[in-house]
Design a protein around this motif. Sequence first.
Motif, mmCIF file in Angstrom:
data_model
loop_
_atom_site.group_PDB
_atom_site.id
_atom_site.type_symbol
_atom_site.label_atom_id
_atom_site.label_comp_id
_atom_site.label_asym_id
_atom_site.label_seq_id
_atom_site.Cartn_x
_atom_site.Cartn_y
_atom_site.Cartn_z
ATOM 1 N N UNK A 130 11.861 21.526 9.077
ATOM 2 C CA UNK A 130 10.922 21.007 8.275
ATOM 3 C C UNK A 130 11.062 19.379 7.834
ATOM 4 N N UNK A 131 12.172 19.152 7.617
ATOM 5 C CA UNK A 131 12.550 17.747 7.322
ATOM 6 C C UNK A 131 11.956 16.733 8.245
ATOM 7 N N UNK A 132 12.314 16.957 9.622
ATOM 8 C CA UNK A 132 11.508 16.088 10.224
ATOM 9 C C UNK A 132 10.225 16.284 10.761
ATOM 10 N N UNK A 163 6.159 4.144 15.291
ATOM 11 C CA UNK A 163 6.722 4.987 15.842
ATOM 12 C C UNK A 163 7.608 5.851 14.757
ATOM 13 N N UNK A 164 6.951 6.873 14.317
ATOM 14 C CA UNK A 164 7.759 7.641 13.067
ATOM 15 C C UNK A 164 8.829 8.427 13.497
ATOM 16 N N UNK A 165 9.005 8.949 15.012
ATOM 17 C CA UNK A 165 10.115 9.554 15.631
ATOM 18 C C UNK A 165 11.293 8.493 15.343
ATOM 19 N N UNK A 166 11.241 7.148 15.865
ATOM 20 C CA UNK A 166 12.167 6.199 15.976
ATOM 21 C C UNK A 166 12.581 5.904 14.485
ATOM 22 N N UNK A 167 11.603 5.759 13.477
ATOM 23 C CA UNK A 167 11.940 5.614 12.263
ATOM 24 C C UNK A 167 12.792 6.427 11.590
ATOM 25 N N UNK A 168 12.624 7.810 11.901
ATOM 26 C CA UNK A 168 13.184 9.034 11.396
ATOM 27 C C UNK A 168 14.657 8.895 12.121
ATOM 28 N N UNK A 194 0.960 -1.100 0.087
ATOM 29 C CA UNK A 194 -0.128 -0.006 0.071
ATOM 30 C C UNK A 194 0.868 1.226 -0.060
ATOM 31 N N UNK A 195 0.702 2.040 -0.894
ATOM 32 C CA UNK A 195 1.182 3.526 -0.974
ATOM 33 C C UNK A 195 0.304 4.538 -0.644
ATOM 34 N N UNK A 196 0.137 5.347 0.479
ATOM 35 C CA UNK A 196 -0.726 6.124 0.812
ATOM 36 C C UNK A 196 -0.551 7.604 0.928
ATOM 37 N N UNK A 197 -0.877 8.353 0.201
ATOM 38 C CA UNK A 197 -0.423 9.843 0.066
ATOM 39 C C UNK A 197 -1.315 10.890 0.945
ATOM 40 N N UNK A 198 -0.636 11.744 1.094
ATOM 41 C CA UNK A 198 -1.246 13.238 1.756
ATOM 42 C C UNK A 198 -0.438 14.339 1.207
ATOM 43 N N UNK A 199 -1.415 15.191 0.927
ATOM 44 C CA UNK A 199 -0.975 16.436 0.503
ATOM 45 C C UNK A 199 -1.146 17.528 1.533
ATOM 46 N N UNK A 200 -0.180 18.146 2.059
ATOM 47 C CA UNK A 200 -0.255 19.045 3.232
ATOM 48 C C UNK A 200 0.159 20.407 2.974
ATOM 49 N N UNK A 201 -0.528 21.398 3.606
ATOM 50 C CA UNK A 201 -0.124 22.749 3.589
ATOM 51 C C UNK A 201 0.556 23.037 5.022
ATOM 52 N N UNK A 202 1.780 23.747 4.925
ATOM 53 C CA UNK A 202 2.523 23.711 6.034
ATOM 54 C C UNK A 202 3.315 25.041 5.916
ATOM 55 N N UNK A 203 3.045 25.928 7.124
ATOM 56 C CA UNK A 203 3.479 27.362 7.135
ATOM 57 C C UNK A 203 4.001 27.409 8.697
ATOM 58 N N UNK A 204 5.200 28.242 8.606
ATOM 59 C CA UNK A 204 5.728 28.868 9.746
ATOM 60 C C UNK A 204 6.595 27.615 10.590
ATOM 61 N N UNK A 205 7.076 26.757 9.483
ATOM 62 C CA UNK A 205 7.937 25.819 10.264
ATOM 63 C C UNK A 205 9.368 26.133 9.861
ATOM 64 N N UNK A 206 10.034 26.461 10.967
ATOM 65 C CA UNK A 206 11.463 26.820 10.513
ATOM 66 C C UNK A 206 12.180 25.871 9.402
ATOM 67 N N UNK A 207 12.940 26.320 8.756
ATOM 68 C CA UNK A 207 13.874 25.359 7.720
ATOM 69 C C UNK A 207 14.375 24.232 8.416
ATOM 70 N N UNK A 208 15.125 24.388 9.267
ATOM 71 C CA UNK A 208 15.814 23.383 10.021
ATOM 72 C C UNK A 208 14.943 22.279 10.626
#
Length: 160
Positions: free
Chosen positions: A104-106, A142-147, A88-102
């Motif tokens: 954003x990736x996490x 646990x997406x934090x542990x995966x990251x 299964x490949x499940x996607x989401x499209x997100x609008x994300x604002x005001x997250x500092x660049x450093x």
Amino acid sequence: MAEGTENGAAPQQPQVKMQVLGQFIRDMSFENIVAQKGIQGEVQPDVSVQVNLDAKKRPVDNQYEIILKFNVESKNKSDAATLFLMELEYGGIFLIENVPEEQLHPFLLIECPRMLFPFVRRIVSDVTRDGGFPPLNMENVDFLALYRQEIARRAETQQA
């Protein structure tokens, strides 16, 4: 009075905004090996789940596409015969604002998948049930542990 808080007001950080604009199944397959091969006898399923994540910027400002990729395999404990396979490949499209660049990736690879996971769990449960098996209720990921694992793996690869 604390330093930098004249008139009792601390400087305000812009509020982080995260909005789910859309969700979709990009790809899905389910193979019922038991029905195809007619496996007989005692069946004791052993389920393994592999998770991969992908994030990319969309052409529109502040929009990102997150894809959760799940490979679910059930094997019989007694003879290791495959009972079913699901991808299964499940996607989401997100609008994300005001997250500092450093950050954003996490944010994209931890918080966004957390928002999508309940929908993935429901799809996997429904498809396995409709495929003739007891519904598979996946445990939380646990997406934090995966990251953290992925960051450590990349660091090892760069050192090698």
